[in-house]
Every structure is written in structure tokens, then in C-alpha cells.
Design a protein around this motif. Sequence first.
Motif, PDB file in Angstrom:
ATOM      1  N   TYR A 183      30.726  34.194  42.240  1.00 19.48           N
ATOM      2  CA  TYR A 183      31.815  33.227  42.082  1.00 19.48           C
ATOM      3  C   TYR A 183      33.094  33.747  42.724  1.00 19.48           C
ATOM      4  O   TYR A 183      33.821  32.999  43.396  1.00 19.48           O
ATOM      5  CB  TYR A 183      32.052  32.950  40.598  1.00 19.48           C
ATOM      6  CG  TYR A 183      33.254  32.074  40.334  1.00 19.48           C
ATOM      7  CD1 TYR A 183      33.248  30.718  40.646  1.00 19.48           C
ATOM      8  CD2 TYR A 183      34.418  32.614  39.778  1.00 19.48           C
ATOM      9  CE1 TYR A 183      34.357  29.918  40.416  1.00 19.48           C
ATOM     10  CE2 TYR A 183      35.536  31.824  39.544  1.00 19.48           C
ATOM     11  CZ  TYR A 183      35.488  30.477  39.863  1.00 19.48           C
ATOM     12  OH  TYR A 183      36.585  29.690  39.645  1.00 19.48           O
ATOM     13  N   ASP A 184      33.380  35.038  42.541  1.00 15.82           N
ATOM     14  CA  ASP A 184      34.564  35.624  43.169  1.00 15.82           C
ATOM     15  C   ASP A 184      34.498  35.471  44.685  1.00 15.82           C
ATOM     16  O   ASP A 184      35.480  35.084  45.332  1.00 15.82           O
ATOM     17  CB  ASP A 184      34.679  37.113  42.814  1.00 15.82           C
ATOM     18  CG  ASP A 184      34.945  37.348  41.341  1.00 15.82           C
ATOM     19  OD1 ASP A 184      35.662  36.537  40.740  1.00 15.82           O
ATOM     20  OD2 ASP A 184      34.423  38.334  40.793  1.00 15.82           O
ATOM     21  N   LEU A 185      33.346  35.779  45.249  1.00 17.30           N
ATOM     22  CA  LEU A 185      33.192  35.710  46.701  1.00 17.30           C
ATOM     23  C   LEU A 185      33.289  34.274  47.206  1.00 17.30           C
ATOM     24  O   LEU A 185      33.801  34.020  48.297  1.00 17.30           O
ATOM     25  CB  LEU A 185      31.854  36.326  47.111  1.00 17.30           C
ATOM     26  CG  LEU A 185      31.691  37.828  46.835  1.00 17.30           C
ATOM     27  CD1 LEU A 185      30.274  38.283  47.159  1.00 17.30           C
ATOM     28  CD2 LEU A 185      32.706  38.641  47.635  1.00 17.30           C
ATOM     29  N   PRO A 193      34.914  43.195  53.528  1.00 19.95           N
ATOM     30  CA  PRO A 193      33.577  43.810  53.452  1.00 19.95           C
ATOM     31  C   PRO A 193      33.433  44.823  52.319  1.00 19.95           C
ATOM     32  O   PRO A 193      32.334  45.012  51.797  1.00 19.95           O
ATOM     33  CB  PRO A 193      33.423  44.488  54.822  1.00 19.95           C
ATOM     34  CG  PRO A 193      34.308  43.701  55.728  1.00 19.95           C
ATOM     35  CD  PRO A 193      35.467  43.284  54.890  1.00 19.95           C
ATOM     36  N   VAL A 194      34.544  45.456  51.921  1.00 23.26           N
ATOM     37  CA  VAL A 194      34.447  46.456  50.856  1.00 23.26           C
ATOM     38  C   VAL A 194      34.002  45.819  49.540  1.00 23.26           C
ATOM     39  O   VAL A 194      33.439  46.490  48.670  1.00 23.26           O
ATOM     40  CB  VAL A 194      35.805  47.185  50.692  1.00 23.26           C
ATOM     41  CG1 VAL A 194      36.817  46.307  49.977  1.00 23.26           C
ATOM     42  CG2 VAL A 194      35.617  48.495  49.934  1.00 23.26           C
ATOM     43  N   LEU A 195      34.219  44.512  49.385  1.00 16.58           N
ATOM     44  CA  LEU A 195      33.806  43.831  48.156  1.00 16.58           C
ATOM     45  C   LEU A 195      32.289  43.763  48.013  1.00 16.58           C
ATOM     46  O   LEU A 195      31.781  43.482  46.923  1.00 16.58           O
ATOM     47  CB  LEU A 195      34.387  42.415  48.118  1.00 16.58           C
ATOM     48  CG  LEU A 195      35.915  42.302  48.108  1.00 16.58           C
ATOM     49  CD1 LEU A 195      36.345  40.847  48.143  1.00 16.58           C
ATOM     50  CD2 LEU A 195      36.492  42.994  46.887  1.00 16.58           C
ATOM     51  N   MET A 196      31.583  43.987  49.111  1.00 14.97           N
ATOM     52  CA  MET A 196      30.127  43.927  49.073  1.00 14.97           C
ATOM     53  C   MET A 196      29.506  45.237  48.590  1.00 14.97           C
ATOM     54  O   MET A 196      28.294  45.305  48.382  1.00 14.97           O
ATOM     55  CB  MET A 196      29.573  43.607  50.472  1.00 14.97           C
ATOM     56  CG  MET A 196      30.222  42.415  51.142  1.00 14.97           C
ATOM     57  SD  MET A 196      29.999  40.882  50.217  1.00 14.97           S
ATOM     58  CE  MET A 196      30.880  39.724  51.277  1.00 14.97           C
ATOM     59  N   LEU A 197      30.326  46.283  48.456  1.00 15.16           N
ATOM     60  CA  LEU A 197      29.779  47.572  48.030  1.00 15.16           C
ATOM     61  C   LEU A 197      29.234  47.467  46.614  1.00 15.16           C
ATOM     62  O   LEU A 197      29.825  46.799  45.758  1.00 15.16           O
ATOM     63  CB  LEU A 197      30.867  48.645  48.080  1.00 15.16           C
ATOM     64  CG  LEU A 197      31.348  49.072  49.476  1.00 15.16           C
ATOM     65  CD1 LEU A 197      32.499  50.061  49.339  1.00 15.16           C
ATOM     66  CD2 LEU A 197      30.201  49.689  50.262  1.00 15.16           C
ATOM     67  N   PRO A 198      28.114  48.122  46.326  1.00 14.38           N
ATOM     68  CA  PRO A 198      27.560  48.094  44.974  1.00 14.38           C
ATOM     69  C   PRO A 198      28.576  48.624  43.963  1.00 14.38           C
ATOM     70  O   PRO A 198      29.232  49.640  44.200  1.00 14.38           O
ATOM     71  CB  PRO A 198      26.335  49.027  45.074  1.00 14.38           C
ATOM     72  CG  PRO A 198      25.979  49.040  46.513  1.00 14.38           C
ATOM     73  CD  PRO A 198      27.272  48.900  47.258  1.00 14.38           C
TER      74      PRO A 198
END
Length: 648
Positions: A183-185, A193-198
Amino acid sequence: MKKSARDITDSNRAINRRALMLGAVQAAVVATLGWRLKTMQLDRADEFRMLSDGNSIKLRLLPPARGLIHDRNGVLLAGNEANYRATITREEAGDPELVLARLRQLIPMTDTAIEAVLAEIGKRSAITPVVVADRLSWEQFASIAVNAPALPGVSPESGLSRSYPRAGDFAHVLGYVGPVSDYDLSRMEDPDPVLMLPEFQLGKLGVEARLEERLRGKAGTRRVEVNSAGREMRELERIEGQQGETVQITIDAALQNFAVQRLGEESAAAVVIDVQNGDILASASAPTFDPNLFVRGISGPDYRALMEHDHRPLADKTVQGVYPPGSTFKMVPLLAGLESGLIDAGSRFYCPGHTTVAGRRFHCWSRGGHGSVAAVASLERSCDVYYYELAQRIGADRMAEMARRLGIGVRHELPMSAIAEGIAPDRAWKRARHDQEWQVGDSINASIGQGYVLASPLQLAVMTARVATGREVAPRLVRAVNGAAVPETDFNDLGLREANLRTARAGMDAVMNGSHGTAARSRILAPEWRMAGKTGTSQVRNITAAERARGVIRNEQLPWNRRDHALFVCYAPFDAPRYAVSVVVEHGGGGGTVAAPIGRDILLFALAGGLPPLDAYPAGQRGAIEEMRARMNLTPAPAPQTNGRARA
């Protein structure tokens, strides 16, 4: 036709030249290929041998350290702490069950936890690390590192995790961070791209959410060599990320802590504003919660307890909550009447205890009435009939215009979540919202802060600051960023006549210090801190005839969620205003008996810069004040951080 000998000779020569040219080209190509083969097989043999084995160079993102948040004095409110954890990679572990059995001899692991890890391993690829244990102690982390040879596939890792050292004091102001969700994305046009980090986290509420991009920082990179299976072989280069910006907010941690403690277990809110520059010095909503629970992953039972609590601890009542302001609103119609010229400070209305309009009786809170009342006394005694009569003269539109001028029905922009606009109703508003025409009864209800009027504690504090100063005081929450001070606003004059403002202030002074003041018991005795204020009690519902028949005649006899709200606004010092305070206690009952003492105590703490001397209180209350202080769990403010970027 037969060719001559000369033609044949010329033809042969041309063919020979072409053959020589073609041969030369072929020779050049062969030479080039030979040189290339030599380069690849001899000069760069090691490099291409690695590539031939399927190895390649990959770039990995490094999560940045999140920016720090400090209070106005440099006290740390949101920081980053070392987070030690252990991961396991199936490809390297061989037999994960055996490795986990060895690991549980070093750190506590339940059978349920091991089963969860094994299940997660089964879902992931063989080369994907899976978290085995999080938030390990340094001793546990070191123990795993020392025993690494016996734990194939297990890697001890160190990172940073958000922490809130002041716990619940700033839960509603700062909010908290949490894992990035789909939902955030979906709400972002071009996600970083850093938001995709685990397990990367971002702000979910409050300052953490509203200043997310500034606090997040910039990701770093690692250049690593991986084999054909995707496993890292070695790190070739590392560029650390850029830490997020350091933010200093206007709130005073000590005052905030006192306000939270003073509200206690009530469902309540309090706001303190510096009237000189608009700085919010305290914004307390009670009950509160520990935001660290959300960072670490709140349990189901803990979350249900917060959601099902009837006092709504997750809601920020200071800016999200809107309430009928009750009699704290009375300065609005009074100033509207004075500015319109329809009344002056000496104009009187007679209060027999009620007013009848169109066959309906509107009662004053004092059923016996107040007799003949002028402007100052109307606030001192909080006479409802005075405002019923005034409302019929000035009308809804003048009241609404003055309310907005004083900050009610206006959304104040702050980096906080879900800030309410409130309602300053007028004729056009009712037509647009309810498709109905405004009635005289609507004006009468609005004049005492009931009916359609709604205001948040923040708006009530702004209203009080504007009455106290005569200027368009606007609240602010950010004081400095990376050490650079945010410029203060030079507030404009409200454009109200000073004589009219003096009348309203005199009435508020009489509320606290007059012989008939509705909050006289909560006065401040120290003359240098003389306080002006206004009480309010907003009705949630009428006591029904059936309830009266059963003997329910008092508000406190009703169930808690049906009782009146208690409200109070104040400022001090009276002659040189510095601080304005608003307090709302949901279903607290009378504003003079419940909200006023809370507001007085918070204002005194702000004025004194700490616990005030007991002689500032009425003599008969000093023993109770001492006992209350002894019960409080006041948090001493730690020494300010030395990081220069946090200071303004």
C-alpha cells in the motif's frame, strides 16, 4: 568472340590484384583475432576465467541511517540503535535443522521459533538469507561469531533500528516507522529503490511520515562479486549511504512529559503554544502508547488491546480530535458583537435563567439566572443567556467569520497526521452540507460552542494565543533542520480594535480572578504569573425523561461515554502573554472542576521552567499538589546531545 592474348594478360593481372587485396584483408582479420585471443587467453585469463565460471559484478544498495529527531533543547527523541541479528542461508547450511539445533545452544530459541524459521527457509530460494533471531544482545551476537565454524550458513549481522527513548511521551507527535507495505508503494509515483530492501522501514505516522523523505537519507552501494548461483564471493567496493537530516522540533521534552503525566489515564489532550513565535511547546494526547512496539513488530494481543481501548490511545486527540468547544468559544461571538458595533462593553442583557425563541426554551447553565449581565461578567459567570441574545443580533455569518479569524474552522499546516479542520458554521455551510436553511436556534447553539461548531485542542490554543496578542499567531513544529534554524514568522495584526480585545481579556481574567469566576479555584497566586482563562463544558447528550424518572439527574451518574466533555483555555502572564494552553478531557464533566486544574498546572510548569513553587497555588490545594507530584513518574531530561547539527 575470341579474346586476344593482351586481353587475357590484363584480366589475369586484375584477378591477381584482387586476390592479393582479399588475402591482405584476410590476413589482417586473422592477425586481429590472434591478438584478441592472446589478450583474452593470456593477458586477461584470470578475469575471463571468472566470467566463464558464471561470476559477475553486482551492485547492492546499503540502507542509510535515518535522521535523528531532537526536542528544542537538543534532547534525543528518535534515534538509531544497533540491531544485532543472525541469518541463515540454506545453500551454505546444508542441514538447516542440525545447524539450528546447534544455534539454540547459544541463544534462546523455542520450538515454535525454529519451526517458523524452517518454514520460511522452505519458501525462499537456497541463496536467500532468512532471519533466525533479531535484537540479540552483544554477548549473544559475539557468541555466534566465535562459533561460526560450527554454524555453517549462519551469519551474525549488525544494522541500525529506530528507537524512541522517550517512549509514549512523543508517540502521537513523532509517530513511528514500520515495514514498507504494498500500500505504501502504491501511493508513490516513483518509489525510491531503497524502499525495496528487505525489512526497510519508513515513517507511518506523525513527523516520521510527514518528513519521511528528509529523514530517510540516501542509500549507499556495495559492488560485490557473485557466482552463477547468485552467492556473494567477495566485496569489491563499498560507498556508505548518506544519513537523513537531523530535525529539531519546537516541543520541550520536560514540559511534554509533565503534560502527559498530568493528563494521566484520562481520555484527554493538551496543547501549549508560545504566543510570541507560535512554537508548539507541548502536544499531549492521553492515553498514549509505546511506539517502540511497532518498530519491533507489535504482537496481536498488544495491538488488539490498543484498538479496543475505549479511550482510543492510538488517536492523536490534539489535532485529530474535534469537539464542541462549549463556553471556551464565547470570546468569538463576544468579539464579533463588539467589532460589529451592535454592542459595546457596557451593553447588558437580562438573564432569568432561560430564553424562549419560537416557542422553544433555551436554558442557561444557572437555572436561577444571572440577572443583568454586561460583557466582562458574561465571561466571568459564563452566562449562556447573554450569548443567546447576542447571537440573535449578530447572526451566524459574523460568528463564523470571527471564528475563522481566530483560527477555528481552519486547517493549520503542521508535519502531523490527519490534522482536522474543525467547523465554523455559517448559512452557506449548512446549505452545502445539509441542504437546509440556517435557523435562529442554530445561532443560539453556536453562540455557546454547541450545535455544529467543532474545534480541535490545537485550534483552541491558537484562538487563545490570538486573543491574548491580537496577532495572527500560527503554530509551528519544526525549529531547525541540520542545525539551520527555521525562520520565525512575523505575525500580522488581526485587525481587531484593541479596546474590544481588552474587554475579552478582562472577561478571561475575571474567570480566574473574579469573585464569581467559574475557574477561580484554579487561579495562580504568583502575581507575576497572573493567568486569564475560560472554562467550557460541552454537552454530549441530554439526560432523557426516562433516565430522570430512574433518578439519573447528574452528569456523573451517566455511563462514562455519555458524560459531558470538560474544556479549558488560558494564557499567562496576563499583562505580557507568553504561553497559551488548551485542555480537553473527553467525558470529563465540568470544565471548571476537571479541565481547569490540569491547564493551570501545565501552564505553571511552562512559566516556571519546571515544577513551580507551591506558593503559586492556593493554600488549601498545596497538600494535594504535593501528593499528585509524588505519584507522577516524571522523566528527568537527559543532557542535550553534542551533535552540533541538532542545535538551533
